[in-house]
Scaffold this motif. Structure first.
Motif, short mmCIF file in Angstrom:
data_model
loop_
_atom_site.label_atom_id
_atom_site.label_comp_id
_atom_site.label_asym_id
_atom_site.label_seq_id
_atom_site.Cartn_x
_atom_site.Cartn_y
_atom_site.Cartn_z
N PRO A 137 50.34 47.86 44.72
CA PRO A 137 50.13 46.68 45.56
C PRO A 137 48.75 46.70 46.21
O PRO A 137 48.37 47.68 46.86
N ASP A 138 47.99 45.59 46.04
CA ASP A 138 46.62 45.57 46.55
C ASP A 138 46.55 45.39 48.06
O ASP A 138 45.47 45.46 48.65
N THR A 139 47.70 45.18 48.69
CA THR A 139 47.72 45.13 50.16
C THR A 139 47.62 46.53 50.76
O THR A 139 47.28 46.69 51.93
N LEU A 140 47.92 47.55 49.94
CA LEU A 140 47.97 48.92 50.43
C LEU A 140 46.95 49.82 49.75
O LEU A 140 46.40 50.73 50.37
N PHE A 141 46.68 49.54 48.47
CA PHE A 141 45.79 50.42 47.70
C PHE A 141 44.50 49.69 47.35
O PHE A 141 44.53 48.63 46.72
N VAL A 142 43.38 50.29 47.75
CA VAL A 142 42.07 49.63 47.64
C VAL A 142 41.08 50.56 46.96
O VAL A 142 41.03 51.76 47.24
N ARG A 143 40.28 50.00 46.09
CA ARG A 143 39.22 50.76 45.41
C ARG A 143 38.09 51.00 46.40
O ARG A 143 37.61 50.07 47.05
N VAL A 144 37.65 52.26 46.50
CA VAL A 144 36.53 52.58 47.40
C VAL A 144 35.35 53.17 46.64
O VAL A 144 34.27 53.34 47.19
N HIS A 145 35.56 53.49 45.37
CA HIS A 145 34.54 54.13 44.54
C HIS A 145 34.98 53.96 43.10
O HIS A 145 36.17 53.73 42.83
#
Length: 244
Positions: free
Chosen positions: A194-202
């Protein structure tokens, strides 16, 4: 073209390390680097993961070779070949607990070393072929995710996942208790979370933003794990943090 076996050399004698690096490069191995201290070896293995590690047991500094391997294997199961001039039984038994692939005694003979590396590379290839043959299954259901791991279906609660790290065509899913190697790319794994919780940082990391302990200018931290934060992903991360 067959992909070269990537080797990290961890040896605090630069003359020995440079000679090993030169000889391995000549016969077709790719040396990812030479590290003289355990702390740097841990960082190197996570940011530029090798296929095999040559590890001097008697490293100087805070971490000896055995403790360095423990820290590396807490995140990634990389085959290790110990290089040692110490033949006492207590050291050998302690090193054995980290399940190394082989031991090579000093003074090093390249014949013995290259044979050990060739066998390690062959075992690595067999392991990768097995993982490729087994289709990876990932399914999301409300607050949990189900993955196929080593032939079994495993349930993971989303709240327990700390971050996901890319490893070429695989990814390492890191939880507080255990790490899972999945035969899927980071991009595909991100699409399943779920993109509300997991985000790309690199380019190599997706993080659970509810687990962030530190947000720095160029990095984030989760459970003391320093994760690089790319400038191109920073604004998106800040936007998501404002919504939780």
């Amino acid at each position: 073209m067959e992909q070269k076996t990537r080797v990290l050399i961890v040896e605090d004698d630069m003359i020995i390390a440079s000679n090993i690096s030169l000889q391995l490069t000549k016969i077709g191995y790719e040396v990812t680097g030479i590290e003289t201290r355990g702390e740097e070896a841990v960082i190197h293995s996570r940011l530029n993961k090798p296929d095999v590690i040559l590890m001097d047991i008697n490293l100087k500094g805070r971490l000896d070779g055995i403790e360095t391997v423990r820290k590396i294997k807490a995140v990634s199961e990389i085959p290790v070949i110990y290089i040692t001039a110490n033949n006492d039984e207590a050291t050998f038994e302690e090193a054995k607990k980290t399940q190394p692939f082989a031991f090579v005694d000093k003074p090093i003979t390249m014949r013995e070393l290259t044979r050990s590396l060739a066998l390690a590379a062959e075992q690595l290839k067999k392991r990768e072929d097995t993982e490729e043959d087994e289709e990876e299954y990932v399914a999301l259901l409300n607050d949990r995710i189900f993955i196929r791991h080593q032939g079994q279906m495993v349930k993971l609660m989303l709240k327990d996942i700390l971050y996901v790290e890319a490893d070429r065509n695989y990814c390492n899913l890191i939880t507080e208790k255990k790490n899972y190697v999945l035969a899927t790319t980071l991009k595909d794994m991100q699409l399943k979370l779920p993109d509300t919780l997991f985000v790309r940082v690199h380019r190599s990391f997706v993080v659970n933003i509810s687990k962030l302990d530190v947000l720095g200018e160029g990095h984030v931290e989760i459970k003391r794990k320093v994760i690089p934060l790319s400038r191109s992903y920073r604004d998106e991360l800040l936007k998501h943090l404002q919504t939780i």
